[in-house]
Design a protein around this motif. Structure first.
Motif, PDB file in Angstrom:
ATOM      1  N   ASP A   1       2.060   2.019  10.835  1.00 30.92           N
ATOM      2  CA  ASP A   1       2.078   2.081   9.375  1.00 30.92           C
ATOM      3  C   ASP A   1       3.479   2.453   8.900  1.00 30.92           C
ATOM      4  N   SER A   2       3.721   2.279   7.609  1.00 26.77           N
ATOM      5  CA  SER A   2       4.964   2.762   6.994  1.00 26.77           C
ATOM      6  C   SER A   2       4.739   4.149   6.419  1.00 26.77           C
ATOM      7  N   SER A   3       5.795   4.856   6.118  1.00 27.84           N
ATOM      8  CA  SER A   3       5.684   6.205   5.560  1.00 27.84           C
ATOM      9  C   SER A   3       5.139   6.141   4.144  1.00 27.84           C
ATOM     10  N   LYS A   4       4.208   7.035   3.836  1.00 27.85           N
ATOM     11  CA  LYS A   4       3.618   7.112   2.499  1.00 27.85           C
ATOM     12  C   LYS A   4       2.835   8.411   2.382  1.00 27.85           C
ATOM     13  N   PRO A   5       2.502   8.835   1.179  1.00 26.09           N
ATOM     14  CA  PRO A   5       1.765  10.092   1.017  1.00 26.09           C
ATOM     15  C   PRO A   5       0.261   9.925   1.206  1.00 26.09           C
ATOM     16  N   ILE A   6      -0.368  11.018   1.614  1.00 19.89           N
ATOM     17  CA  ILE A   6      -1.823  11.143   1.626  1.00 19.89           C
ATOM     18  C   ILE A   6      -2.192  12.191   0.591  1.00 19.89           C
ATOM     19  N   TYR A   7      -2.970  11.787  -0.423  1.00 18.23           N
ATOM     20  CA  TYR A   7      -3.441  12.703  -1.461  1.00 18.23           C
ATOM     21  C   TYR A   7      -4.905  13.044  -1.202  1.00 18.23           C
ATOM     22  N   ALA A   8      -5.233  14.340  -1.257  1.00 23.69           N
ATOM     23  CA  ALA A   8      -6.616  14.766  -1.074  1.00 23.69           C
ATOM     24  C   ALA A   8      -6.742  16.228  -1.503  1.00 23.69           C
ATOM     25  N   LEU A   9      -7.971  16.661  -1.718  1.00 26.22           N
ATOM     26  CA  LEU A   9      -8.203  18.083  -1.923  1.00 26.22           C
ATOM     27  C   LEU A   9      -7.782  18.837  -0.669  1.00 26.22           C
ATOM     28  N   SER A  10      -7.452  20.099  -0.829  1.00 25.27           N
ATOM     29  CA  SER A  10      -6.936  20.871   0.306  1.00 25.27           C
ATOM     30  C   SER A  10      -7.941  20.942   1.446  1.00 25.27           C
ATOM     31  N   SER A  11      -9.243  21.023   1.134  1.00 26.30           N
ATOM     32  CA  SER A  11     -10.257  21.086   2.190  1.00 26.30           C
ATOM     33  C   SER A  11     -10.286  19.790   2.988  1.00 26.30           C
ATOM     34  N   VAL A  12     -10.061  18.665   2.313  1.00 22.44           N
ATOM     35  CA  VAL A  12     -10.054  17.364   2.982  1.00 22.44           C
ATOM     36  C   VAL A  12      -8.829  17.241   3.881  1.00 22.44           C
ATOM     37  N   ASN A  13      -7.671  17.621   3.365  1.00 27.54           N
ATOM     38  CA  ASN A  13      -6.455  17.580   4.186  1.00 27.54           C
ATOM     39  C   ASN A  13      -6.556  18.509   5.389  1.00 27.54           C
ATOM     40  N   GLN A  14      -7.225  19.633   5.210  1.00 22.69           N
ATOM     41  CA  GLN A  14      -7.401  20.552   6.332  1.00 22.69           C
ATOM     42  C   GLN A  14      -8.288  19.931   7.403  1.00 22.69           C
ATOM     43  N   THR A  15      -9.347  19.241   6.969  1.00 18.87           N
ATOM     44  CA  THR A  15     -10.222  18.547   7.921  1.00 18.87           C
ATOM     45  C   THR A  15      -9.438  17.502   8.701  1.00 18.87           C
ATOM     46  N   MET A  16      -8.600  16.741   8.012  1.00 18.20           N
ATOM     47  CA  MET A  16      -7.800  15.712   8.679  1.00 18.20           C
ATOM     48  C   MET A  16      -6.876  16.338   9.723  1.00 18.20           C
TER      49      MET A  16
ATOM     50  N   ASN B   1       3.174  15.692   8.161  1.00 19.35           N
ATOM     51  CA  ASN B   1       4.251  16.680   8.087  1.00 19.35           C
ATOM     52  C   ASN B   1       3.718  18.111   8.049  1.00 19.35           C
ATOM     53  N   ARG B   2       2.488  18.311   8.518  1.00 18.39           N
ATOM     54  CA  ARG B   2       1.940  19.658   8.641  1.00 18.39           C
ATOM     55  C   ARG B   2       0.998  19.729   9.833  1.00 18.39           C
ATOM     56  N   GLY B   3       0.697  20.948  10.264  1.00 19.50           N
ATOM     57  CA  GLY B   3      -0.243  21.116  11.363  1.00 19.50           C
ATOM     58  C   GLY B   3       0.434  21.340  12.693  1.00 19.50           C
ATOM     59  N   ILE B   4      -0.166  20.832  13.760  1.00 25.41           N
ATOM     60  CA  ILE B   4       0.262  21.120  15.129  1.00 25.41           C
ATOM     61  C   ILE B   4       1.526  20.331  15.485  1.00 25.41           C
TER      62      ILE B   4
ATOM     63  N   VAL C   1       1.630  14.933   3.309  1.00 23.51           N
ATOM     64  CA  VAL C   1       0.291  15.381   2.925  1.00 23.51           C
ATOM     65  C   VAL C   1       0.394  16.209   1.644  1.00 23.51           C
ATOM     66  N   ILE C   2      -0.311  15.769   0.608  1.00 24.68           N
ATOM     67  CA  ILE C   2      -0.230  16.407  -0.708  1.00 24.68           C
ATOM     68  C   ILE C   2      -1.605  16.922  -1.107  1.00 24.68           C
ATOM     69  N   ASP C   3      -1.702  18.232  -1.333  1.00 29.36           N
ATOM     70  CA  ASP C   3      -2.957  18.839  -1.785  1.00 29.36           C
ATOM     71  C   ASP C   3      -3.119  18.641  -3.290  1.00 29.36           C
ATOM     72  N   LEU C   4      -4.280  18.133  -3.673  1.00 28.67           N
ATOM     73  CA  LEU C   4      -4.610  17.984  -5.083  1.00 28.67           C
ATOM     74  C   LEU C   4      -5.401  19.192  -5.561  1.00 28.67           C
TER      75      LEU C   4
ATOM     76  N   VAL D   1       0.871  -1.183   0.000  1.00 27.53           N
ATOM     77  CA  VAL D   1       0.000   0.000   0.000  1.00 27.53           C
ATOM     78  C   VAL D   1       0.901   1.224   0.000  1.00 27.53           C
ATOM     79  N   LYS D   2       0.941   1.907  -1.140  1.00 27.00           N
ATOM     80  CA  LYS D   2       1.926   2.974  -1.325  1.00 27.00           C
ATOM     81  C   LYS D   2       1.392   4.385  -1.110  1.00 27.00           C
ATOM     82  N   ALA D   3       0.060   4.542  -1.078  1.00 30.89           N
ATOM     83  CA  ALA D   3      -0.498   5.887  -0.925  1.00 30.89           C
ATOM     84  C   ALA D   3      -1.962   5.783  -0.533  1.00 30.89           C
ATOM     85  N   TYR D   4      -2.444   6.856   0.133  1.00 33.28           N
ATOM     86  CA  TYR D   4      -3.856   6.987   0.452  1.00 33.28           C
ATOM     87  C   TYR D   4      -4.447   8.119  -0.381  1.00 33.28           C
ATOM     88  N   LEU D   5      -5.637   7.866  -0.945  1.00 35.38           N
ATOM     89  CA  LEU D   5      -6.430   8.904  -1.590  1.00 35.38           C
ATOM     90  C   LEU D   5      -7.721   9.023  -0.796  1.00 35.38           C
TER      91      LEU D   5
END
Length: 351
Positions: free
Chosen positions: A142-157, A172-175, A184-187, A119-123
């Protein structure tokens, strides 16, 4: 009398010819149908889809999540992650990963090997708990991997979960402190990007839901698969977001092949529109698919592709089981001959 005999002869010959033409037409139709069936059976799959969770709502351990990979690559992406480790466990029990040839990591159990190395990434389509709970619970191991989502979704997370109150901040962002496990990658809407460490690309579209949701168009070469997060019908939501997706797909299908769709049907047709809360019923799905059908030039693509029905709301009430009701309603209204498959946890679908 001679004239009448001649006329009768002409009518008999014409009737025979018409009968022969009808027979030929029927044979041609049968041959065309056989050709279509042969074409369907001989087309090699482009994707593999494994259901980790098929329900929406309250059945913990079986919540919205799928793994998708190109058949040419043994690396998966996770489309939502309502159930993750439990879904992998059920999939392993159903031999869903038997086609993988990579030597397993002997330091890990089979479920750990899948999660860490395949499992290499989460969408993530949106931030509702039934779509992200498995990711949150698995994150400490878990192992290190990217999370892809719209910016509003990443902000909610970030605001709701990875905030050191609901959960530790494994991103790698936030508090602070940021544990930096997940990149965390914004789409950006309708912009295509490559998904790291896979053979796949993704193009996101916004969907109507109480929280902004997402449709992900996943591609490998000239093949496409579309995963829809939670969404209401355009006629109820009044935002035209599904229409945008249908028009994009119809345009792409002029030179690419749509192998399949995963889309939600949360409730049966008895659910009133004012209580849909951004979800679909069989009636509304058929209306949306009918619009899509009208936009597509090559109708055979729609007949050949598989439509995986997900997010059926689990019910504690006695009486008819929601899956059975929804399956019957879809079939009874399927005048255009769509190929519906009800998602089931642990199931493997070749597309």
């Amino acid at each position: 009398m001679k004239f009448i005999s001649t006329l009768l002869l002409i009518l008999i010959v014409s009737g025979c010819q018409a009968h022969q033409n009808a027979q030929n037409h029927s044979q041609n139709q049968k041959q065309a149908q056989q050709d279509i069936q042969t074409s369907i059976s001989t087309v090699s799959p482009a994707f593999e889809l494994i259901t980790l969770g098929d329900t929406g709502g309250i059945e913990d351990g079986n919540l919205s999540s799928f793994l998708l990979r190109s058949v040419n690559d043994e690396n998966f992406i996770s489309l939502d992650a309502g159930s993750l480790v439990n879904g992998i466990n059920v999939a392993l029990q159903n031999n869903a990963f038997d086609s993988l040839t990579t030597t397993p990591d002997s330091a890990l159990n089979p479920n750990g090997n899948i999660l860490h190395h395949h499992v290499k990434a989460y969408l993530l389509s949106h931030g509702h708990l039934d779509h992200v709970a498995g990711l949150l619970i698995a994150s400490p191991d878990d192992s290190s991997k990217p999370i892809y989502a719209l910016s509003s979704v990443n902000q909610t997370m970030s605001d709701t979960y990875f905030n050191w109150q609901a959960w530790a901040n494994f991103t790698n962002r936030g508090i602070a402190p940021m544990l930096n496990k997940y990149d965390v990658i914004d789409l950006a809407l309708e912009e295509t990007v490559e998904i790291k460490d896979t053979a796949l690309t993704v193009t996101p579209f916004s969907l109507s839901h109480p929280l902004e949701s997402t449709a992900f168009v996943i591609e490998h070469n000239n093949d496409m698969f579309v995963y829809f997060g939670d969404t209401g019908p355009d006629e109820v939501e009044k935002q035209g977001k599904l229409d945008t997706v249908w028009r994009y797909l119809a345009q792409q299908m002029q030179h690419k092949t749509l192998r399949g769709i995963s889309i939600e049907v949360s409730f049966d047709n008895s659910r009133p529109d004012n209580l849909l809360f951004g979800h679909l019923t069989p009636k509304w799905l058929m209306q949306e698919l009918t619009k899509f059908h009208g936009l597509v030039e090559d109708k055979a693509q729609l007949t050949n592709m598989k439509i995986i029905i997900s997010h059926i709301k689990y019910s504690l009430k006695s009486g008819a089981e929601p899956r059975a009701v929804i399956a019957q309603e879809l079939e009874s209204d399927n005048a255009l001959g769509f190929n519906f498959i009800l998602a089931k946890q642990g199931q493997v679908v070749s597309l």
